[in-house]
Motif scaffolding. Structure first.
Motif, PDB file in Angstrom:
ATOM      1  N   LEU A  20      -8.679  -1.114  -3.849  1.00 56.13           N
ATOM      2  CA  LEU A  20      -7.583  -0.143  -3.739  1.00 56.13           C
ATOM      3  C   LEU A  20      -7.742   0.631  -2.431  1.00 56.13           C
ATOM      4  CD1 LEU A  20      -7.681   1.140  -7.417  1.00 56.13           C
ATOM      5  CD2 LEU A  20      -6.003  -0.418  -6.410  1.00 56.13           C
ATOM      6  N   CYS A  27      -7.024   3.513  -1.534  1.00 56.94           N
ATOM      7  CA  CYS A  27      -7.438   4.912  -1.595  1.00 56.94           C
ATOM      8  C   CYS A  27      -8.963   5.054  -1.696  1.00 56.94           C
ATOM      9  CB  CYS A  27      -6.750   5.635  -2.742  1.00 56.94           C
ATOM     10  SG  CYS A  27      -6.758   4.677  -4.270  1.00 56.94           S
ATOM     11  N   CYS A  40      -2.785   8.238  -0.267  1.00 53.84           N
ATOM     12  CA  CYS A  40      -2.219   6.978   0.228  1.00 53.84           C
ATOM     13  C   CYS A  40      -0.762   7.220   0.629  1.00 53.84           C
ATOM     14  CB  CYS A  40      -2.278   5.927  -0.880  1.00 53.84           C
ATOM     15  SG  CYS A  40      -1.174   6.317  -2.251  1.00 53.84           S
ATOM     16  N   CYS A  82      -0.261   3.663  -9.481  1.00 53.78           N
ATOM     17  CA  CYS A  82      -1.664   3.233  -9.406  1.00 53.78           C
ATOM     18  C   CYS A  82      -1.868   1.981 -10.253  1.00 53.78           C
ATOM     19  CB  CYS A  82      -2.595   4.351  -9.872  1.00 53.78           C
ATOM     20  SG  CYS A  82      -2.431   5.878  -8.933  1.00 53.78           S
TER      21      CYS A  82
HETATM   22  S1  SF4 Z   1      -0.816   4.545  -5.662  1.00 53.53           S
HETATM   23 FE1  SF4 Z   1      -2.735   5.157  -6.683  1.00 53.53          FE
HETATM   24  S2  SF4 Z   1      -4.047   3.295  -6.691  1.00 53.53           S
HETATM   25 FE2  SF4 Z   1      -2.382   2.952  -5.210  1.00 53.53          FE
HETATM   26  S3  SF4 Z   1      -3.300   3.544  -3.260  1.00 53.53           S
HETATM   27 FE3  SF4 Z   1      -2.191   5.337  -4.074  1.00 53.53          FE
HETATM   28  S4  SF4 Z   1      -3.721   6.547  -5.233  1.00 53.53           S
HETATM   29 FE4  SF4 Z   1      -4.569   4.476  -4.870  1.00 53.53          FE
END
Ligand code: SF4
Ligand code: SF4
Length: 287
Positions: A230, A232, A246, A275
């Motif tokens: 991921l 993030c 993100c 997520c």
């Molecule tokens: S949407 Fe959630 S899982 Fe995807 S990059 Fe952003 S924080 Fe991370």
């Protein structure tokens, strides 16, 4: 009772995303997951000083690459000064709808790319093989303008990646991908690169997301590889309004991590249905 959202550890800063034009865009795509448009000022454009400050903070943290997004980055009057700031420190990716890349702009970009020590990559968005397929999603005349921008880049010696959000599900199939690759070859790209983006239940795109109620992540979904998969786990996003985990969650107030990058060097909560989409699709905004 539902399980609490899991936190994702932050490993280190590989990629800094900067929302240089905020949520200002010259078009208003039907599926835009951050609801950008010509008058959308949820996030205002960043100033050159804000961009420089964020890039300097990132550099001090060992950041390896930079990415500019919006809105539409080529609306920013200081974009080329921002490009120079980033390219002096690492590879740079610019996400764009391509519509403002005229021959002079493409030539300017290509000259910077040739002169820079680091690579410059562009990612142009398209959502169809034709105006008939693309323009109902992105707006009238967008297919012609975006493909003209791609041709201008190719003529100047820059081959962009093309991003396709799979709102037309067949683009995700092997045949659909082949048709898209053929389109890119027809636009002059010798080594076509496609970035397929899943629909996220966010912004205007929430209207076209079909799952209800949307699933969410729990701790059981994650393992030791998750912070590497991921984005993030190794990236952060800054806008004129602060720092975020993100580029996807910048309009989710609860996801805001602080006033600037230094406030965001900590685990983030994977609380949003987006997520879950990242997890099941193994999606990252990276190329
Ligand atoms: S949407 Fe959630 S899982 Fe995807 S990059 Fe952003 S924080 Fe991370
Ligand atoms: S998807 Fe991209 S081009 Fe379309 S409105 Fe959003 S930021 Fe602009």
């Amino acid at each position: 009772m539902s399980s609490p959202a899991p936190d994702l550890p932050f490993l280190h800063l590989d990629v800094l995303w900067l929302q240089v034009t905020g949520t200002i865009c010259n078009i208003a795509c039907r599926h835009c997951f951050i609801s950008c448009g010509p008058k959308v000022d949820i996030h205002p454009p960043m100033t050159l000083a804000q961009v420089e400050d964020a890039i300097r903070q990132a550099e001090a943290l060992g950041c390896r690459a930079y990415a500019f997004t919006g809105g539409e980055p080529f609306l920013h009057p200081d974009l080329f000064a921002m490009i120079d700031l980033a390219l002096a420190r690492g590879p740079l990716l610019i996400l764009t709808n391509g519509m403002r890349i005229d021959p002079a702009t493409a030539t300017d970009l290509a000259e910077r790319a040739r002169a820079a020590e680091h690579s410059l990559d562009l990612r142009v968005s398209l959502d169809g093989l034709s105006a008939e397929e693309n323009d109902p999603v992105r707006g009238k005349g967008v297919f012609a303008a975006a493909t003209a921008g791609i041709r201008n880049l190719v003529a100047a010696g820059l081959e962009p990646t093309v991003a396709v959000t799979t709102v037309h599900a067949h683009h995700g199939s092997p045949d659909g991908r082949q048709q898209l690759l053929d389109l890119l070859r027809g636009l002059g790209i010798s080594r076509p690169r496609l970035k397929l983006i899943p629909p996220f239940a966010l912004g205007r795109q929430a209207r076209v997301a079909l799952l209800s109620p949307p699933p969410r992540l729990t701790a059981e979904h994650l393992d030791e590889d998750s912070p590497w998969v991921l984005q993030c786990g190794t990236g952060r996003m800054v806008t004129a309004r602060g720092a975020w985990p993100c580029p996807i969650l910048v309009n989710v107030d609860e996801a805001r991590m602080g006033d600037d990058l230094r406030d965001a060097l900590r685990p983030c909560a994977l609380a949003h249905p987006a997520c879950h989409t990242c997890h099941v699709e193994a999606f990252t905004c990276r190329s």
